[in-house]
Design a protein around this motif. Structure first.
Motif, PDB file in Angstrom:
ATOM      1  N   MET A 162       0.823  -1.208   0.000  1.00 10.14           N
ATOM      2  CA  MET A 162       0.000   0.000   0.000  1.00 10.14           C
ATOM      3  C   MET A 162       0.854   1.252   0.000  1.00 10.14           C
ATOM      4  O   MET A 162       0.520   2.246  -0.646  1.00 10.14           O
ATOM      5  CB  MET A 162      -0.939  -0.001   1.206  1.00 10.14           C
ATOM      6  N   ALA A 163       1.975   1.213   0.716  1.00 14.90           N
ATOM      7  CA  ALA A 163       2.878   2.361   0.745  1.00 14.90           C
ATOM      8  C   ALA A 163       3.452   2.617  -0.645  1.00 14.90           C
ATOM      9  O   ALA A 163       3.569   3.768  -1.088  1.00 14.90           O
ATOM     10  CB  ALA A 163       4.001   2.122   1.755  1.00 14.90           C
ATOM     11  N   GLN A 164       3.817   1.548  -1.340  1.00 13.25           N
ATOM     12  CA  GLN A 164       4.337   1.691  -2.702  1.00 13.25           C
ATOM     13  C   GLN A 164       3.265   2.245  -3.639  1.00 13.25           C
ATOM     14  O   GLN A 164       3.546   3.102  -4.488  1.00 13.25           O
ATOM     15  CB  GLN A 164       4.838   0.341  -3.201  1.00 13.25           C
ATOM     16  N   PHE A 165       2.053   1.736  -3.475  1.00 11.53           N
ATOM     17  CA  PHE A 165       0.940   2.208  -4.297  1.00 11.53           C
ATOM     18  C   PHE A 165       0.689   3.695  -4.062  1.00 11.53           C
ATOM     19  O   PHE A 165       0.542   4.477  -5.002  1.00 11.53           O
ATOM     20  CB  PHE A 165      -0.319   1.404  -3.977  1.00 11.53           C
ATOM     21  N   LYS A 166       0.675   4.107  -2.793  1.00  8.91           N
ATOM     22  CA  LYS A 166       0.427   5.509  -2.466  1.00  8.91           C
ATOM     23  C   LYS A 166       1.531   6.406  -3.007  1.00  8.91           C
ATOM     24  O   LYS A 166       1.268   7.508  -3.508  1.00  8.91           O
ATOM     25  CB  LYS A 166       0.304   5.695  -0.959  1.00  8.91           C
ATOM     26  N   ALA A 167       2.781   5.937  -2.928  1.00  8.31           N
ATOM     27  CA  ALA A 167       3.899   6.734  -3.446  1.00  8.31           C
ATOM     28  C   ALA A 167       3.739   6.961  -4.943  1.00  8.31           C
ATOM     29  O   ALA A 167       4.030   8.052  -5.463  1.00  8.31           O
ATOM     30  CB  ALA A 167       5.218   6.038  -3.135  1.00  8.31           C
ATOM     31  N   GLN A 168       3.262   5.922  -5.647  1.00  6.00           N
ATOM     32  CA  GLN A 168       3.089   6.045  -7.093  1.00  6.00           C
ATOM     33  C   GLN A 168       1.970   7.028  -7.443  1.00  6.00           C
ATOM     34  O   GLN A 168       2.129   7.869  -8.333  1.00  6.00           O
ATOM     35  CB  GLN A 168       2.784   4.678  -7.698  1.00  6.00           C
ATOM     36  N   VAL A 169       0.845   6.948  -6.729  1.00 10.01           N
ATOM     37  CA  VAL A 169      -0.251   7.860  -7.065  1.00 10.01           C
ATOM     38  C   VAL A 169       0.070   9.284  -6.615  1.00 10.01           C
ATOM     39  O   VAL A 169      -0.368  10.243  -7.252  1.00 10.01           O
ATOM     40  CB  VAL A 169      -1.595   7.372  -6.479  1.00 10.01           C
ATOM     41  N   ASP A 170       0.842   9.444  -5.541  1.00 10.30           N
ATOM     42  CA  ASP A 170       1.287  10.788  -5.150  1.00 10.30           C
ATOM     43  C   ASP A 170       2.162  11.387  -6.248  1.00 10.30           C
ATOM     44  O   ASP A 170       2.057  12.578  -6.564  1.00 10.30           O
ATOM     45  CB  ASP A 170       2.079  10.728  -3.842  1.00 10.30           C
ATOM     46  N   LYS A 171       3.000  10.561  -6.828  1.00 15.30           N
ATOM     47  CA  LYS A 171       3.875  11.020  -7.919  1.00 15.30           C
ATOM     48  C   LYS A 171       3.043  11.409  -9.131  1.00 15.30           C
ATOM     49  O   LYS A 171       3.313  12.420  -9.799  1.00 15.30           O
ATOM     50  CB  LYS A 171       4.868   9.915  -8.272  1.00 15.30           C
ATOM     51  N   THR A 172       2.013  10.611  -9.414  1.00  9.32           N
ATOM     52  CA  THR A 172       1.132  10.920 -10.542  1.00  9.32           C
ATOM     53  C   THR A 172       0.390  12.228 -10.303  1.00  9.32           C
ATOM     54  O   THR A 172       0.274  13.070 -11.207  1.00  9.32           O
ATOM     55  CB  THR A 172       0.117   9.785 -10.754  1.00  9.32           C
ATOM     56  N   GLU A 173      -0.082  12.436  -9.071  1.00  8.00           N
ATOM     57  CA  GLU A 173      -0.779  13.679  -8.757  1.00  8.00           C
ATOM     58  C   GLU A 173       0.145  14.885  -8.938  1.00  8.00           C
ATOM     59  O   GLU A 173      -0.260  15.921  -9.486  1.00  8.00           O
ATOM     60  CB  GLU A 173      -1.303  13.648  -7.328  1.00  8.00           C
ATOM     61  N   GLU A 174       1.379  14.752  -8.506  1.00  6.83           N
ATOM     62  CA  GLU A 174       2.332  15.850  -8.673  1.00  6.83           C
ATOM     63  C   GLU A 174       2.559  16.151 -10.148  1.00  6.83           C
ATOM     64  O   GLU A 174       2.632  17.320 -10.557  1.00  6.83           O
ATOM     65  CB  GLU A 174       3.658  15.481  -7.995  1.00  6.83           C
ATOM     66  N   ALA A 175       2.667  15.097 -10.969  1.00  4.05           N
ATOM     67  CA  ALA A 175       2.863  15.289 -12.409  1.00  4.05           C
ATOM     68  C   ALA A 175       1.643  15.959 -13.038  1.00  4.05           C
ATOM     69  O   ALA A 175       1.782  16.819 -13.928  1.00  4.05           O
ATOM     70  CB  ALA A 175       3.133  13.944 -13.079  1.00  4.05           C
ATOM     71  N   LEU A 176       0.465  15.588 -12.582  1.00  5.27           N
ATOM     72  CA  LEU A 176      -0.748  16.211 -13.103  1.00  5.27           C
ATOM     73  C   LEU A 176      -0.793  17.698 -12.757  1.00  5.27           C
ATOM     74  O   LEU A 176      -1.159  18.531 -13.589  1.00  5.27           O
ATOM     75  CB  LEU A 176      -1.984  15.502 -12.548  1.00  5.27           C
ATOM     76  N   ARG A 177      -0.416  18.039 -11.522  1.00  5.18           N
ATOM     77  CA  ARG A 177      -0.410  19.453 -11.140  1.00  5.18           C
ATOM     78  C   ARG A 177       0.604  20.236 -11.973  1.00  5.18           C
ATOM     79  O   ARG A 177       0.344  21.377 -12.371  1.00  5.18           O
ATOM     80  CB  ARG A 177      -0.093  19.595  -9.649  1.00  5.18           C
ATOM     81  N   THR A 178       1.743  19.633 -12.229  1.00  3.64           N
ATOM     82  CA  THR A 178       2.760  20.290 -13.063  1.00  3.64           C
ATOM     83  C   THR A 178       2.210  20.547 -14.460  1.00  3.64           C
ATOM     84  O   THR A 178       2.418  21.620 -15.035  1.00  3.64           O
ATOM     85  CB  THR A 178       4.020  19.421 -13.146  1.00  3.64           C
ATOM     86  N   ARG A 179       1.493  19.550 -15.006  1.00  4.41           N
ATOM     87  CA  ARG A 179       0.905  19.739 -16.344  1.00  4.41           C
ATOM     88  C   ARG A 179      -0.191  20.793 -16.316  1.00  4.41           C
ATOM     89  O   ARG A 179      -0.267  21.655 -17.203  1.00  4.41           O
ATOM     90  CB  ARG A 179       0.330  18.399 -16.843  1.00  4.41           C
ATOM     91  N   LEU A 180      -1.038  20.770 -15.332  1.00  4.40           N
ATOM     92  CA  LEU A 180      -2.140  21.725 -15.267  1.00  4.40           C
ATOM     93  C   LEU A 180      -1.657  23.148 -15.003  1.00  4.40           C
ATOM     94  O   LEU A 180      -2.325  24.118 -15.375  1.00  4.40           O
ATOM     95  CB  LEU A 180      -3.140  21.298 -14.192  1.00  4.40           C
TER      96      LEU A 180
END
Length: 282
Positions: free
Chosen positions: A62-80
């Motif tokens: 779960m920690a690995q999963f959360k780290a991955q989605v946190d990274k995806t969220e950061e990338a989305l904010r950078t794009r937006l």
């Protein structure tokens, strides 16, 4: 007026097409974009019995999963952050069973939701999330803007609009939701795929009331009868190509059976292989 546009985001390459169209629509109308990032929690990890997987192992996964989605969220904010219009991003970590409620709730407080064709013949594609599109279509009462499956994405001018008209609640709602696009268009065509009966069998010219209704909203419409087509979807897609249309407006047909949506044939065809952007409403 269209002032709030939701765009479905999930961290896949499909995001770019959805964002590009959302920005295009928002910039033309001075609208705000709301990014909707739904993270489906891995139920297989949450629900495995203790004898099959230790708590430590489950916690690590779960920690690995959360780290991955946190990274995806950061990338989305950078794009937006590169958008030319204002935005906010909302993330929801939910189980699959909660998707319908969250998406419908969010879409109800927007004017339009931008998605990509959620189906493809033979198999589902990562990022297409049909349950998200269906929740927006059938649970929100709002319009859904469907971006076609093409690479590279081609942003089309929306100056020619094809309306798939039938005398139905769904088609009427689609026309209402599409009114800002119809009023801004230079050409609007309402196409009626004939059912085999001669038009005079219904008395007045089919579509005449629609034409009067749109005229009172400042929209001049041309009525066209598409005859000798066995498949209504093919008739509409062919007419869209002949017109060089930039937008197809259609009602979304379907009914719920045990929480699964059974779609009408034309609706499923549009969500699978529309050649141009489509605005659907139920």
């Amino acid at each position: 007026m269209i002032k709030e546009i939701i765009v479905h985001l999930d961290g896949t390459p499909d995001d770019e097409a959805r964002i590009a169209y959302a920005e295009y629509l928002a910039a033309a109308r001075g609208a705000h974009i709301r990014g909707l990032y739904c993270v489906l929690l891995p139920e297989i990890i949450l629900n495995l019995p203790q004898y099959a997987i230790s708590r430590d192992v489950a916690s690590e996964q779960m920690a690995q999963f959360k780290a991955q989605v946190d990274k995806t969220e950061e990338a989305l904010r950078t794009r937006l952050d590169r958008l030319s219009v204002p935005y906010d991003l909302r993330r929801f970590d939910i189980l699959a069973g909660g998707v319908e409620g969250i998406v419908a709730n969010q879409a109800r407080t927007a004017d339009l939701m931008v998605v990509r064709t959620p189906y493809r013949p033979g198999f589902a594609m990562p990022g297409r999330a049909p349950e998200i599109v269906e929740a927006a279509l059938f649970g929100s009462g709002r319009g859904v803007f469907v971006v076609p499956d093409e690479e590279p994405v081609r942003i089309r001018p929306l100056d020619t609009v094809l309306v798939a008209w039938t005398d139905s609640r769904e088609a009427a709602n689609a026309v209402s939701r599409a009114m800002p696009f119809l009023q801004a268009a230079t050409q609007v065509v309402a196409a009626m795929v004939e059912d085999g009966r001669p038009p005079e069998a219904t008395g007045e010219e089919p579509g005449a009331d629609l034409a009067r209704y749109l005229d009172r909203h400042g929209v001049k419409v041309e009525l066209r009868h598409l005859r000798e087509w066995r498949n209504a979807s093919e008739a509409l897609f062919n007419e869209a190509e002949r017109l060089g249309a930039g937008l197809l407006v259609a009602g979304a047909y379907g009914h719920s059976r045990l929480r699964e949506w059974v779609l009408g044939g034309v609706t499923r065809d549009i969500l699978t292989r529309t050649p141009i952007p489509a605005l659907l409403a139920h």
